[in-house]
Design a protein around this motif. Structure first.
Motif, PDB file in Angstrom:
ATOM      1  N   THR A  84       0.801  -1.331  -0.007  1.00  0.00           N
ATOM      2  CA  THR A  84      -0.121  -0.059   0.055  1.00  0.00           C
ATOM      3  C   THR A  84       0.727   1.377   0.017  1.00  0.00           C
ATOM      4  O   THR A  84       0.383   2.275  -0.667  1.00  0.00           O
ATOM      5  CB  THR A  84      -0.974  -0.027   1.387  1.00  0.00           C
ATOM      6  OG1 THR A  84      -1.639  -1.204   1.163  1.00  0.00           O
ATOM      7  CG2 THR A  84      -1.601   1.209   1.380  1.00  0.00           C
ATOM      8  N   SER A  85       1.767   1.424   0.814  1.00  0.00           N
ATOM      9  CA  SER A  85       2.772   2.570   0.936  1.00  0.00           C
ATOM     10  C   SER A  85       3.590   2.661  -0.619  1.00  0.00           C
ATOM     11  O   SER A  85       3.529   3.723  -0.893  1.00  0.00           O
ATOM     12  CB  SER A  85       3.849   2.109   2.084  1.00  0.00           C
ATOM     13  OG  SER A  85       4.602   1.044   1.849  1.00  0.00           O
ATOM     14  N   LYS A 138       0.988   4.128  -3.051  1.00  0.00           N
ATOM     15  CA  LYS A 138       0.838   5.459  -2.709  1.00  0.00           C
ATOM     16  C   LYS A 138       1.885   6.345  -3.282  1.00  0.00           C
ATOM     17  O   LYS A 138       1.758   7.306  -3.718  1.00  0.00           O
ATOM     18  CB  LYS A 138       0.829   5.497  -1.156  1.00  0.00           C
ATOM     19  CG  LYS A 138      -0.084   6.773  -0.707  1.00  0.00           C
ATOM     20  CD  LYS A 138      -0.267   6.767   0.692  1.00  0.00           C
ATOM     21  CE  LYS A 138      -1.470   7.760   1.314  1.00  0.00           C
ATOM     22  NZ  LYS A 138      -1.536   7.784   2.645  1.00  0.00           N
ATOM     23  N   GLU A 188       1.575   9.170  -6.372  1.00  0.00           N
ATOM     24  CA  GLU A 188       2.114  10.602  -6.075  1.00  0.00           C
ATOM     25  C   GLU A 188       2.905  11.092  -7.319  1.00  0.00           C
ATOM     26  O   GLU A 188       2.842  12.352  -7.890  1.00  0.00           O
ATOM     27  CB  GLU A 188       2.674  10.957  -4.756  1.00  0.00           C
ATOM     28  CG  GLU A 188       2.030  10.731  -3.517  1.00  0.00           C
ATOM     29  CD  GLU A 188       0.861  11.847  -3.483  1.00  0.00           C
ATOM     30  OE1 GLU A 188       1.067  12.954  -4.017  1.00  0.00           O
ATOM     31  OE2 GLU A 188      -0.361  11.500  -3.010  1.00  0.00           O
ATOM     32  N   GLU A 192      -7.110   9.150  -9.548  1.00  0.00           N
ATOM     33  CA  GLU A 192      -8.161   9.225  -8.350  1.00  0.00           C
ATOM     34  C   GLU A 192      -8.767   7.963  -7.980  1.00  0.00           C
ATOM     35  O   GLU A 192      -8.828   7.981  -6.623  1.00  0.00           O
ATOM     36  CB  GLU A 192      -9.086  10.213  -8.920  1.00  0.00           C
ATOM     37  CG  GLU A 192      -8.765  11.663  -9.121  1.00  0.00           C
ATOM     38  CD  GLU A 192      -9.962  12.514  -9.774  1.00  0.00           C
ATOM     39  OE1 GLU A 192     -10.968  12.119  -9.949  1.00  0.00           O
ATOM     40  OE2 GLU A 192      -9.551  13.724  -9.665  1.00  0.00           O
ATOM     41  N   ALA A 225      -6.120   5.947  -5.836  1.00  0.00           N
ATOM     42  CA  ALA A 225      -5.923   6.664  -4.708  1.00  0.00           C
ATOM     43  C   ALA A 225      -6.926   6.516  -3.586  1.00  0.00           C
ATOM     44  O   ALA A 225      -6.709   6.251  -2.540  1.00  0.00           O
ATOM     45  CB  ALA A 225      -5.809   8.362  -5.000  1.00  0.00           C
ATOM     46  N   ASP A 226      -8.246   6.541  -4.150  1.00  0.00           N
ATOM     47  CA  ASP A 226      -9.472   6.068  -3.278  1.00  0.00           C
ATOM     48  C   ASP A 226      -9.366   4.805  -2.737  1.00  0.00           C
ATOM     49  O   ASP A 226      -9.309   4.455  -1.538  1.00  0.00           O
ATOM     50  CB  ASP A 226     -10.760   5.961  -4.024  1.00  0.00           C
ATOM     51  CG  ASP A 226     -11.069   7.813  -4.450  1.00  0.00           C
ATOM     52  OD1 ASP A 226     -10.509   8.554  -3.650  1.00  0.00           O
ATOM     53  OD2 ASP A 226     -11.719   7.689  -5.329  1.00  0.00           O
ATOM     54  N   VAL A 237      -6.453   3.166  -2.186  1.00  0.00           N
ATOM     55  CA  VAL A 237      -5.145   2.993  -1.447  1.00  0.00           C
ATOM     56  C   VAL A 237      -5.749   3.668   0.082  1.00  0.00           C
ATOM     57  O   VAL A 237      -5.509   3.086   1.125  1.00  0.00           O
ATOM     58  CB  VAL A 237      -4.051   4.093  -1.990  1.00  0.00           C
ATOM     59  CG1 VAL A 237      -3.018   4.293  -0.656  1.00  0.00           C
ATOM     60  CG2 VAL A 237      -3.464   3.255  -3.118  1.00  0.00           C
ATOM     61  N   GLN A 238      -6.753   4.594  -0.129  1.00  0.00           N
ATOM     62  CA  GLN A 238      -7.235   5.346   1.175  1.00  0.00           C
ATOM     63  C   GLN A 238      -7.911   4.138   2.052  1.00  0.00           C
ATOM     64  O   GLN A 238      -7.985   4.046   2.942  1.00  0.00           O
ATOM     65  CB  GLN A 238      -7.780   6.631   0.745  1.00  0.00           C
ATOM     66  CG  GLN A 238      -8.325   7.309   2.009  1.00  0.00           C
ATOM     67  CD  GLN A 238      -9.006   8.476   1.774  1.00  0.00           C
ATOM     68  OE1 GLN A 238      -9.160   8.912   0.410  1.00  0.00           O
ATOM     69  NE2 GLN A 238      -9.502   9.222   2.779  1.00  0.00           N
ATOM     70  N   GLU A 239      -8.803   3.497   1.132  1.00  0.00           N
ATOM     71  CA  GLU A 239      -9.649   2.657   1.954  1.00  0.00           C
ATOM     72  C   GLU A 239      -8.937   1.472   2.445  1.00  0.00           C
ATOM     73  O   GLU A 239      -9.361   1.132   3.522  1.00  0.00           O
ATOM     74  CB  GLU A 239     -10.709   1.961   0.562  1.00  0.00           C
ATOM     75  CG  GLU A 239     -11.609   2.597   0.235  1.00  0.00           C
ATOM     76  CD  GLU A 239     -12.543   2.179  -0.945  1.00  0.00           C
ATOM     77  OE1 GLU A 239     -12.177   1.189  -1.282  1.00  0.00           O
ATOM     78  OE2 GLU A 239     -13.490   3.106  -1.455  1.00  0.00           O
ATOM     79  N   THR A 288      -5.817   1.752   3.493  1.00  0.00           N
ATOM     80  CA  THR A 288      -5.214   2.226   4.716  1.00  0.00           C
ATOM     81  C   THR A 288      -6.433   2.296   5.801  1.00  0.00           C
ATOM     82  O   THR A 288      -5.896   2.023   7.021  1.00  0.00           O
ATOM     83  CB  THR A 288      -4.982   3.589   4.511  1.00  0.00           C
ATOM     84  OG1 THR A 288      -4.000   3.690   3.401  1.00  0.00           O
ATOM     85  CG2 THR A 288      -4.190   4.355   5.613  1.00  0.00           C
ATOM     86  N   VAL A 289      -7.721   2.663   5.667  1.00  0.00           N
ATOM     87  CA  VAL A 289      -8.534   2.732   6.513  1.00  0.00           C
ATOM     88  C   VAL A 289      -8.920   1.260   7.283  1.00  0.00           C
ATOM     89  O   VAL A 289      -8.921   1.201   8.377  1.00  0.00           O
ATOM     90  CB  VAL A 289      -9.759   3.447   6.220  1.00  0.00           C
ATOM     91  CG1 VAL A 289     -10.932   3.194   7.088  1.00  0.00           C
ATOM     92  CG2 VAL A 289      -9.614   4.714   5.847  1.00  0.00           C
TER      93      VAL A 289
END
Length: 342
Positions: free
Chosen positions: A80-81, A84, A88, A321, A324-325, A327-329, A331-332
């Motif tokens: 995941t990292s 990310k 970027e 996008e 990115a979403d 990856v954010q999910e 992470t959560v």
């Protein structure tokens, strides 16, 4: 007198014998019924034991699957990292590309400000107007809209050059965008197997299997529909990849030779007549996709980034996008699991 007594005894014996015979006959019938019931109970017991062992095996397999999934989740959390950071970099490349697209407009703004007198009202109005142009992107296209951020006049001219026009995108910039799109396709090929249906990968030039399933289901409405759909789909997938079948006609338009699909082709018309509009349209769409991606020579398929929600090619902005979403999910989810373990 003696004969009558003997006759009476004989009748009594016969009556008792018949009674015993009826009794044994009823007992035999009851025995057969009990035996049948016991046989059914034994058979049901064997079935239950079989189901028990089957469920036990499935449970063991499910436990192994859970262990494997947990290992995969742990590996994905480690990636995941890295994803990310890659996202970027992709965003930065897109921003640099959009900045290069806006550069000609910025230069025009600067030139206009030097030409127009600073103390003139008309000059002030023109200066303000030119200052607003860069935020819209080249030729007034809104850069804030993700659907149009990629498909700007510059990229359209590079992909579809027209005589007398000059592309505002340098070849190196276009090469960077092509390489970036190829990189995104590789990334989505790795995650598309998990069912990303908003943004994902589509094989251009491949038949839509649902069209054949629907047509066969409407025609048979039995269990034979699935088998018929599979055979029909395999037949036409093999047929459109056969280079010996060429349902195209070459026509000349303004001195240029172009290939146009022959919708009156015998095989296409036979398909439409026998199976309806849905499979016929699926075959035509696949052939036109091959033509669009220049794959008619070898009848191969091409991977493309696809927006399934809008049913069109996805832009790079939409892809970044979307990733990115995701990856954010992830992470959560990772944070929630960490909190539960604590």
């Amino acid at each position: 007198m003696a004969e009558s007594i003997a006759t009476a005894r004989a009748g009594s014996l016969v009556s008792k014998l018949e009674s015993k015979i009826c009794y044994h006959r009823d007992a035999a019938l009851e025995y057969m019924e009990i035996k049948a019931v016991v046989g059914e109970v034994i058979e049901e017991k064997e079935m239950l034991q079989h189901d028990y062992h089957a469920l036990k095996d499935e449970l063991e397999a499910a436990k192994k699957t859970i262990v494997e999934v947990n290992k995969e989740l742990a590996a994905e959390n480690e990636e995941t990292s890295l994803n990310k950071k890659e996202l970027e970099l992709v965003r930065k490349k897109l921003q640099d590309w959009e900045a290069k697209q806006n550069l000609p407009e910025l230069q025009n703004c600067s030139a206009s400000e030097h030409v127009q007198p600073s103390n003139s009202k008309q000059g002030q109005k023109r200066s303000m107007r030119h200052q607003e142009v860069p935020s819209q992107g080249p030729l007034g296209i809104d850069a804030d809209k993700p659907d149009l951020a990629e498909e700007r006049p510059g990229s359209m001219l590079v992909n579809n050059p027209i005589v007398g026009q000059t592309s505002v995108v340098s070849p190196s910039t276009n090469d960077d965008m092509v390489a970036l799109r190829e990189h995104m396709i590789k990334q989505f090929l790795e995650i598309d197997k998990y069912g990303g249906r908003i943004i994902g990968i589509k094989e251009m030039g491949k038949l839509n299997v649902k069209a054949f399933e629907i047509a066969c289901a409407e025609k048979f409405r039995t269990t034979k529909a699935a088998d018929a759909s599979s055979k029909l789909y395999s037949l036409w997938q093999q047929r459109i990849t056969d280079v010996s079948w060429n349902p195209f006609n070459t026509v000349t338009v303004e001195g240029n030779h172009q290939e146009v699909l022959n919708v009156n082709d015998d095989k296409l018309q036979e398909l439409k007549k026998e199976w309806g509009e849905s499979p016929y349209k699926a075959v035509i769409d696949a052939l036109m996709e091959m033509k669009e991606y220049n794959c008619l020579g070898d009848r191969s398929t091409v991977y493309e980034l696809w927006n399934y929600r809008a049913d069109r090619k996805a832009t790079l902005t939409e892809c970044t996008e979307y990733m990115a979403d995701r990856v954010q999910e992830l992470t959560v989810v990772k944070r929630r699991k960490t909190r539960r373990r604590i």
